[in-house]
Enzyme design. Structure first.
Site, PDB file in Angstrom:
ATOM      1  N   HIS A 151      -6.482 -15.065 -59.874  1.00 16.04           N
ATOM      2  CA  HIS A 151      -5.813 -15.439 -61.129  1.00 16.04           C
ATOM      3  C   HIS A 151      -5.836 -16.963 -61.319  1.00 16.04           C
ATOM      4  O   HIS A 151      -6.147 -17.455 -62.411  1.00 16.04           O
ATOM      5  CB  HIS A 151      -4.375 -14.906 -61.106  1.00 16.04           C
ATOM      6  CG  HIS A 151      -3.524 -15.380 -62.234  1.00 16.04           C
ATOM      7  ND1 HIS A 151      -3.314 -14.633 -63.375  1.00 16.04           N
ATOM      8  CD2 HIS A 151      -2.820 -16.532 -62.405  1.00 16.04           C
ATOM      9  CE1 HIS A 151      -2.519 -15.308 -64.196  1.00 16.04           C
ATOM     10  NE2 HIS A 151      -2.205 -16.470 -63.629  1.00 16.04           N
ATOM     11  N   GLU A 152      -5.519 -17.681 -60.260  1.00 17.47           N
ATOM     12  CA  GLU A 152      -5.489 -19.157 -60.364  1.00 17.47           C
ATOM     13  C   GLU A 152      -6.896 -19.711 -60.596  1.00 17.47           C
ATOM     14  O   GLU A 152      -7.091 -20.632 -61.389  1.00 17.47           O
ATOM     15  CB  GLU A 152      -4.865 -19.777 -59.112  1.00 17.47           C
ATOM     16  CG  GLU A 152      -3.436 -19.330 -58.812  1.00 17.47           C
ATOM     17  CD  GLU A 152      -2.492 -19.444 -59.992  1.00 17.47           C
ATOM     18  OE1 GLU A 152      -2.698 -20.327 -60.848  1.00 17.47           O
ATOM     19  OE2 GLU A 152      -1.555 -18.633 -60.090  1.00 17.47           O
ATOM     20  N   HIS A 155      -7.902 -19.547 -64.176  1.00 15.40           N
ATOM     21  CA  HIS A 155      -7.408 -20.652 -65.011  1.00 15.40           C
ATOM     22  C   HIS A 155      -8.404 -21.821 -64.978  1.00 15.40           C
ATOM     23  O   HIS A 155      -8.664 -22.458 -66.003  1.00 15.40           O
ATOM     24  CB  HIS A 155      -6.056 -21.161 -64.504  1.00 15.40           C
ATOM     25  CG  HIS A 155      -4.878 -20.341 -64.943  1.00 15.40           C
ATOM     26  ND1 HIS A 155      -4.641 -20.003 -66.260  1.00 15.40           N
ATOM     27  CD2 HIS A 155      -3.835 -19.820 -64.231  1.00 15.40           C
ATOM     28  CE1 HIS A 155      -3.517 -19.292 -66.346  1.00 15.40           C
ATOM     29  NE2 HIS A 155      -3.013 -19.158 -65.131  1.00 15.40           N
ATOM     30  N   GLU A 209      -2.441 -16.613 -69.734  1.00 22.81           N
ATOM     31  CA  GLU A 209      -2.099 -15.753 -68.596  1.00 22.81           C
ATOM     32  C   GLU A 209      -2.855 -14.429 -68.657  1.00 22.81           C
ATOM     33  O   GLU A 209      -3.327 -13.931 -67.640  1.00 22.81           O
ATOM     34  CB  GLU A 209      -0.591 -15.491 -68.565  1.00 22.81           C
ATOM     35  CG  GLU A 209       0.232 -16.711 -68.215  1.00 22.81           C
ATOM     36  CD  GLU A 209      -0.218 -17.378 -66.930  1.00 22.81           C
ATOM     37  OE1 GLU A 209      -0.539 -16.664 -65.959  1.00 22.81           O
ATOM     38  OE2 GLU A 209      -0.271 -18.621 -66.895  1.00 22.81           O
TER      39      GLU A 209
END
Ligand SMILES: [Zn+2]
Length: 279
Positions: A151-152, A155, A209
């Site tokens: 997930h990070e 980004h 997100e």
């Protein structure tokens, strides 16, 4: 007011108002930072800052953060944890090629910071940190750790930090115009602190997100980690509470929508996970 005064005032207004706007518009561009992947993330992004300047600022902000952690004796204290985090990163990073062919060659870095906070983040250009609070308090499995790191990383691939900093720069241009007209001077912060703020300190929008959730499960699946772990990890985080709000949890409300979306997209990438496991 004489005609001459009016003229010079007009020139001052042109200089104060139009020039910054023209400069901002000149450097403004619409981009697609990533390919859509199996999860189909597809959105045009408006950027006012270049990748080069943002990534340079991120390197600076990352150095500062790691130096501060090292000075306090909070950097990479547990060799087993560091090895675990680096192993997962080394499996996730090659999977980024599907979204960005350039990404596997980035100067990736990952460090473990001793902190009670249940958190992790990735600055633009691939500068990552995982906090011990996340590993220890949630007793994360490797699949769950891969979910949060994926997930990070997403980004960073989507350059959400750059997009967010661009939004701030646009606002600062407006503030700057007001300040120039009032004669109160410059209110801009250095780009490094802006990048640190948008990556570490401020919550991203729900849209950012959602994109990172979807790309994150695909990265995990392609790296051979069970993408369904994103759902259990997220539920564990919701129960943990306390301390600073984790980046991964930064966009309340609508938790049920997020759980549903993660479940849905994890199911979509299951074939990628099965294929990766056979390798
Ligand atoms: Zn996030």
């Amino acid at each position: 007011m004489s005609r001459a005064d009016g003229y010079s005032l007009k020139r001052a207004v042109v200089a104060a108002v139009l020039v910054p706007i023209m400069l901002a518009l000149a450097s403004c561009q619409t981009v697609q930072t990533t390919k859509t992947g199996a999860v189909g993330v597809d959105r045009q992004q408006t950027m006012m800052l270049s990748s080069a300047e943002v990534n340079k600022a991120a390197v600076q902000a990352y150095r500062q953060t790691m130096q501060q952690a090292a000075k306090k004796g909070l950097l990479n204290r547990n060799a087993a944890q560091v090895a675990r985090v680096k192993t997962i990163a080394q499996r996730l990073i090659p999977a980024t090629a599907v979204f960005r062919p350039d990404a596997p060659k980035w100067a990736w870095e990952v460090n473990v910071i001793t902190s009670k906070d249940v958190n992790a983040w990735c600055m633009p250009g691939g500068k990552m940190a995982v906090y011990t609070g996340l590993i220890e308090q949630l007793k994360v499995t490797d699949d769950e750790l891969a979910a949060v790191m994926g997930h990070e990383i997403a980004h960073a691939l989507r350059e959400h930090g750059r997009e967010r900093a661009s939004q701030q720069a646009a606002q600062n241009t407006v503030i700057g115009i007001g300040a120039a007209l009032l004669g109160v001077g410059d209110v801009g912060a250095s780009l490094a602190s802006v990048v640190a703020d948008v990556t570490v300190g401020l919550p991203y929008s729900r849209e950012f997100e959602r994109e990172s959730d979807r790309i994150g499960v695909e990265l995990a699946a392609r790296a051979g980690y069970d993408p369904r772990a994103a759902v259990t990890l997220w539920q564990k985080m919701g129960k943990a509470g306390g301390g600073a709000p984790p980046e991964f949890l930064s966009t309340h409300p609508a938790p049920e929508n997020r759980a549903r979306d993660l479940t849905d997209y994890a199911a979509r990438v299951m074939p990628l996970y099965e294929a990766a496991r056979k390798r």
